[in-house]
Design a protein around this motif. Structure first.
Motif, PDB file in Angstrom:
ATOM      1  N   PRO A   1       0.473   9.556  -7.138  1.00  0.00           N
ATOM      2  CA  PRO A   1      -0.202   8.791  -6.099  1.00  0.00           C
ATOM      3  C   PRO A   1      -1.220   9.650  -5.596  1.00  0.00           C
ATOM      4  O   PRO A   1      -2.361   8.818  -5.023  1.00  0.00           O
ATOM      5  CB  PRO A   1       1.236   8.342  -5.256  1.00  0.00           C
ATOM      6  CG  PRO A   1       2.258   8.661  -6.191  1.00  0.00           C
ATOM      7  CD  PRO A   1       2.071   9.415  -6.895  1.00  0.00           C
ATOM      8  N   GLU A   2      -1.048  10.695  -5.435  1.00  0.00           N
ATOM      9  CA  GLU A   2      -2.057  11.427  -4.345  1.00  0.00           C
ATOM     10  C   GLU A   2      -3.358  11.473  -5.028  1.00  0.00           C
ATOM     11  O   GLU A   2      -4.273  11.658  -4.599  1.00  0.00           O
ATOM     12  CB  GLU A   2      -1.501  12.997  -4.246  1.00  0.00           C
ATOM     13  CG  GLU A   2      -2.339  13.835  -3.402  1.00  0.00           C
ATOM     14  CD  GLU A   2      -1.769  15.169  -3.360  1.00  0.00           C
ATOM     15  OE1 GLU A   2      -2.518  16.133  -3.109  1.00  0.00           O
ATOM     16  OE2 GLU A   2      -0.609  15.221  -3.115  1.00  0.00           O
ATOM     17  N   HIS A   3      -3.424  11.514  -6.373  1.00  0.00           N
ATOM     18  CA  HIS A   3      -4.613  11.561  -6.964  1.00  0.00           C
ATOM     19  C   HIS A   3      -5.515  10.227  -6.859  1.00  0.00           C
ATOM     20  O   HIS A   3      -6.726  10.217  -6.769  1.00  0.00           O
ATOM     21  CB  HIS A   3      -4.444  11.790  -8.785  1.00  0.00           C
ATOM     22  CG  HIS A   3      -3.851  12.832  -9.045  1.00  0.00           C
ATOM     23  ND1 HIS A   3      -3.380  13.191 -10.245  1.00  0.00           N
ATOM     24  CD2 HIS A   3      -3.824  13.988  -8.374  1.00  0.00           C
ATOM     25  CE1 HIS A   3      -2.816  14.642 -10.209  1.00  0.00           C
ATOM     26  NE2 HIS A   3      -3.067  14.975  -9.097  1.00  0.00           N
ATOM     27  N   TYR A   4      -4.728   9.062  -6.697  1.00  0.00           N
ATOM     28  CA  TYR A   4      -5.486   7.823  -6.494  1.00  0.00           C
ATOM     29  C   TYR A   4      -6.103   7.674  -5.016  1.00  0.00           C
ATOM     30  O   TYR A   4      -7.126   7.522  -4.946  1.00  0.00           O
ATOM     31  CB  TYR A   4      -4.407   6.649  -6.734  1.00  0.00           C
ATOM     32  CG  TYR A   4      -3.968   6.570  -8.220  1.00  0.00           C
ATOM     33  CD1 TYR A   4      -4.882   5.799  -8.877  1.00  0.00           C
ATOM     34  CD2 TYR A   4      -2.700   7.151  -8.624  1.00  0.00           C
ATOM     35  CE1 TYR A   4      -4.233   5.466 -10.454  1.00  0.00           C
ATOM     36  CE2 TYR A   4      -2.577   7.012  -9.933  1.00  0.00           C
ATOM     37  CZ  TYR A   4      -3.351   6.183 -10.780  1.00  0.00           C
ATOM     38  OH  TYR A   4      -2.909   6.120 -11.947  1.00  0.00           O
TER      39      TYR A   4
ATOM     40  N   LEU B   1       0.821  -1.298   0.154  1.00  0.00           N
ATOM     41  CA  LEU B   1       0.200   0.089  -0.002  1.00  0.00           C
ATOM     42  C   LEU B   1       0.703   1.269  -0.014  1.00  0.00           C
ATOM     43  O   LEU B   1       0.429   2.313  -0.509  1.00  0.00           O
ATOM     44  CB  LEU B   1      -0.967   0.010   1.238  1.00  0.00           C
ATOM     45  CG  LEU B   1      -2.143  -0.995   1.162  1.00  0.00           C
ATOM     46  CD1 LEU B   1      -2.559  -1.030   2.527  1.00  0.00           C
ATOM     47  CD2 LEU B   1      -3.329  -0.643   0.063  1.00  0.00           C
ATOM     48  N   GLU B   2       1.999   1.265   0.742  1.00  0.00           N
ATOM     49  CA  GLU B   2       2.773   2.414   0.672  1.00  0.00           C
ATOM     50  C   GLU B   2       3.174   2.945  -0.761  1.00  0.00           C
ATOM     51  O   GLU B   2       3.501   3.996  -0.794  1.00  0.00           O
ATOM     52  CB  GLU B   2       4.198   1.938   1.410  1.00  0.00           C
ATOM     53  CG  GLU B   2       3.988   1.813   3.117  1.00  0.00           C
ATOM     54  CD  GLU B   2       5.120   1.569   3.685  1.00  0.00           C
ATOM     55  OE1 GLU B   2       6.512   1.831   3.230  1.00  0.00           O
ATOM     56  OE2 GLU B   2       5.245   1.062   4.824  1.00  0.00           O
ATOM     57  N   VAL B   3       3.520   2.017  -1.801  1.00  0.00           N
ATOM     58  CA  VAL B   3       3.725   2.488  -3.140  1.00  0.00           C
ATOM     59  C   VAL B   3       2.619   3.701  -3.339  1.00  0.00           C
ATOM     60  O   VAL B   3       3.222   4.543  -4.176  1.00  0.00           O
ATOM     61  CB  VAL B   3       3.493   1.346  -4.184  1.00  0.00           C
ATOM     62  CG1 VAL B   3       3.663   2.140  -5.342  1.00  0.00           C
ATOM     63  CG2 VAL B   3       4.397   0.139  -3.838  1.00  0.00           C
ATOM     64  N   LEU B   4       1.561   3.515  -3.085  1.00  0.00           N
ATOM     65  CA  LEU B   4       0.361   4.672  -3.442  1.00  0.00           C
ATOM     66  C   LEU B   4       0.408   5.541  -2.218  1.00  0.00           C
ATOM     67  O   LEU B   4      -0.654   6.654  -2.229  1.00  0.00           O
ATOM     68  CB  LEU B   4      -0.901   4.261  -4.003  1.00  0.00           C
ATOM     69  CG  LEU B   4      -0.825   3.556  -5.283  1.00  0.00           C
ATOM     70  CD1 LEU B   4      -2.031   2.953  -6.002  1.00  0.00           C
ATOM     71  CD2 LEU B   4      -0.353   4.606  -6.353  1.00  0.00           C
ATOM     72  N   GLY B   5       1.114   5.349  -1.159  1.00  0.00           N
ATOM     73  CA  GLY B   5       1.025   6.373   0.159  1.00  0.00           C
ATOM     74  C   GLY B   5      -0.235   6.039   0.853  1.00  0.00           C
ATOM     75  O   GLY B   5      -0.636   6.651   1.726  1.00  0.00           O
ATOM     76  N   TYR B   6      -0.732   4.655   0.661  1.00  0.00           N
ATOM     77  CA  TYR B   6      -1.839   4.157   1.699  1.00  0.00           C
ATOM     78  C   TYR B   6      -1.072   3.526   3.078  1.00  0.00           C
ATOM     79  O   TYR B   6       0.092   3.344   2.827  1.00  0.00           O
ATOM     80  CB  TYR B   6      -2.731   3.259   0.824  1.00  0.00           C
ATOM     81  CG  TYR B   6      -3.526   3.745  -0.162  1.00  0.00           C
ATOM     82  CD1 TYR B   6      -4.792   4.689   0.161  1.00  0.00           C
ATOM     83  CD2 TYR B   6      -3.472   3.238  -1.417  1.00  0.00           C
ATOM     84  CE1 TYR B   6      -5.677   5.030  -0.795  1.00  0.00           C
ATOM     85  CE2 TYR B   6      -4.201   3.816  -2.713  1.00  0.00           C
ATOM     86  CZ  TYR B   6      -5.268   4.588  -1.990  1.00  0.00           C
ATOM     87  OH  TYR B   6      -6.103   5.007  -3.053  1.00  0.00           O
ATOM     88  N   SER B   7      -1.985   3.436   4.012  1.00  0.00           N
ATOM     89  CA  SER B   7      -1.649   2.419   4.813  1.00  0.00           C
ATOM     90  C   SER B   7      -2.865   1.506   5.067  1.00  0.00           C
ATOM     91  O   SER B   7      -3.752   1.541   4.475  1.00  0.00           O
ATOM     92  CB  SER B   7      -1.436   3.206   6.236  1.00  0.00           C
ATOM     93  OG  SER B   7      -2.670   3.836   6.649  1.00  0.00           O
ATOM     94  N   ILE B   8      -2.424   0.416   6.081  1.00  0.00           N
ATOM     95  CA  ILE B   8      -3.642  -0.353   6.189  1.00  0.00           C
ATOM     96  C   ILE B   8      -4.630  -0.038   6.692  1.00  0.00           C
ATOM     97  O   ILE B   8      -5.885  -0.484   6.480  1.00  0.00           O
ATOM     98  CB  ILE B   8      -3.038  -1.848   7.113  1.00  0.00           C
ATOM     99  CG1 ILE B   8      -3.876  -2.898   6.931  1.00  0.00           C
ATOM    100  CG2 ILE B   8      -2.749  -1.311   8.367  1.00  0.00           C
ATOM    101  CD1 ILE B   8      -3.546  -3.655   5.457  1.00  0.00           C
TER     102      ILE B   8
ATOM    103  N   PHE C   1      -7.416  -1.612  -4.476  1.00  0.00           N
ATOM    104  CA  PHE C   1      -6.028  -1.155  -4.342  1.00  0.00           C
ATOM    105  C   PHE C   1      -5.206  -1.715  -5.656  1.00  0.00           C
ATOM    106  O   PHE C   1      -4.254  -1.057  -6.353  1.00  0.00           O
ATOM    107  CB  PHE C   1      -5.336  -1.432  -2.994  1.00  0.00           C
ATOM    108  CG  PHE C   1      -3.745  -1.235  -3.039  1.00  0.00           C
ATOM    109  CD1 PHE C   1      -3.170  -0.024  -3.222  1.00  0.00           C
ATOM    110  CD2 PHE C   1      -3.158  -2.551  -3.035  1.00  0.00           C
ATOM    111  CE1 PHE C   1      -1.842   0.028  -3.432  1.00  0.00           C
ATOM    112  CE2 PHE C   1      -1.751  -2.454  -3.144  1.00  0.00           C
ATOM    113  CZ  PHE C   1      -1.252  -1.200  -3.265  1.00  0.00           C
ATOM    114  N   ARG C   2      -5.374  -3.226  -5.634  1.00  0.00           N
ATOM    115  CA  ARG C   2      -4.644  -3.759  -6.649  1.00  0.00           C
ATOM    116  C   ARG C   2      -5.020  -3.269  -8.162  1.00  0.00           C
ATOM    117  O   ARG C   2      -4.078  -3.049  -9.153  1.00  0.00           O
ATOM    118  CB  ARG C   2      -4.857  -5.307  -6.868  1.00  0.00           C
ATOM    119  CG  ARG C   2      -4.510  -5.907  -5.334  1.00  0.00           C
ATOM    120  CD  ARG C   2      -4.145  -7.341  -5.533  1.00  0.00           C
ATOM    121  NE  ARG C   2      -3.873  -7.936  -4.257  1.00  0.00           N
ATOM    122  CZ  ARG C   2      -3.193  -7.718  -3.181  1.00  0.00           C
ATOM    123  NH1 ARG C   2      -2.674  -6.518  -3.042  1.00  0.00           N
ATOM    124  NH2 ARG C   2      -3.396  -8.532  -2.097  1.00  0.00           N
TER     125      ARG C   2
END
Length: 92
Positions: free
Chosen positions: A69-72, A23-30, A43-44
């Motif tokens: 990534p912020e746009h996602y 998830l970190e690739v797009l700046g997300y966390s669990i 996410f995938r």
């Protein structure tokens, strides 16, 4: 289990630890998954689109592929908010 494998919701499972790293690739966390703002499948799909956008932009600078990534994250949060007319204090 070590504190490094916990978050605000509690201990992470081995699968969540792996997913959290992805998830970190797009700046997300669990937490995005645990709170129901994003699903693993969504996410995938986003990750695939993002990686394709990076590839497209690397071969063509004028490509309109979205490699930000912020746009996602914004899209996911915006979609989640649109589904909720009211939020509890806990959700906020």
């Amino acid at each position: 289990m070590s504190d490094q494998f916990t978050n605000s919701i509690g201990p992470l499972t081995p699968d969540e630890i792996k997913l959290d790293a992805e998830l970190e690739v797009l700046g997300y966390s669990i937490e995005w998954i645990r709170w129901g703002i994003l699903t693993a499948d969504e996410f995938r799909k986003q990750l695939k689109e993002y990686l394709e956008a990076i590839q497209a932009r690397s071969t063509d600078e004028d490509s309109e592929a979205d490699d930000n990534p912020e746009h996602y994250r914004y899209k996911s949060l915006n979609e989640w908010f649109s589904l909720h007319s009211e939020l509890s204090d806990l959700e906020l």
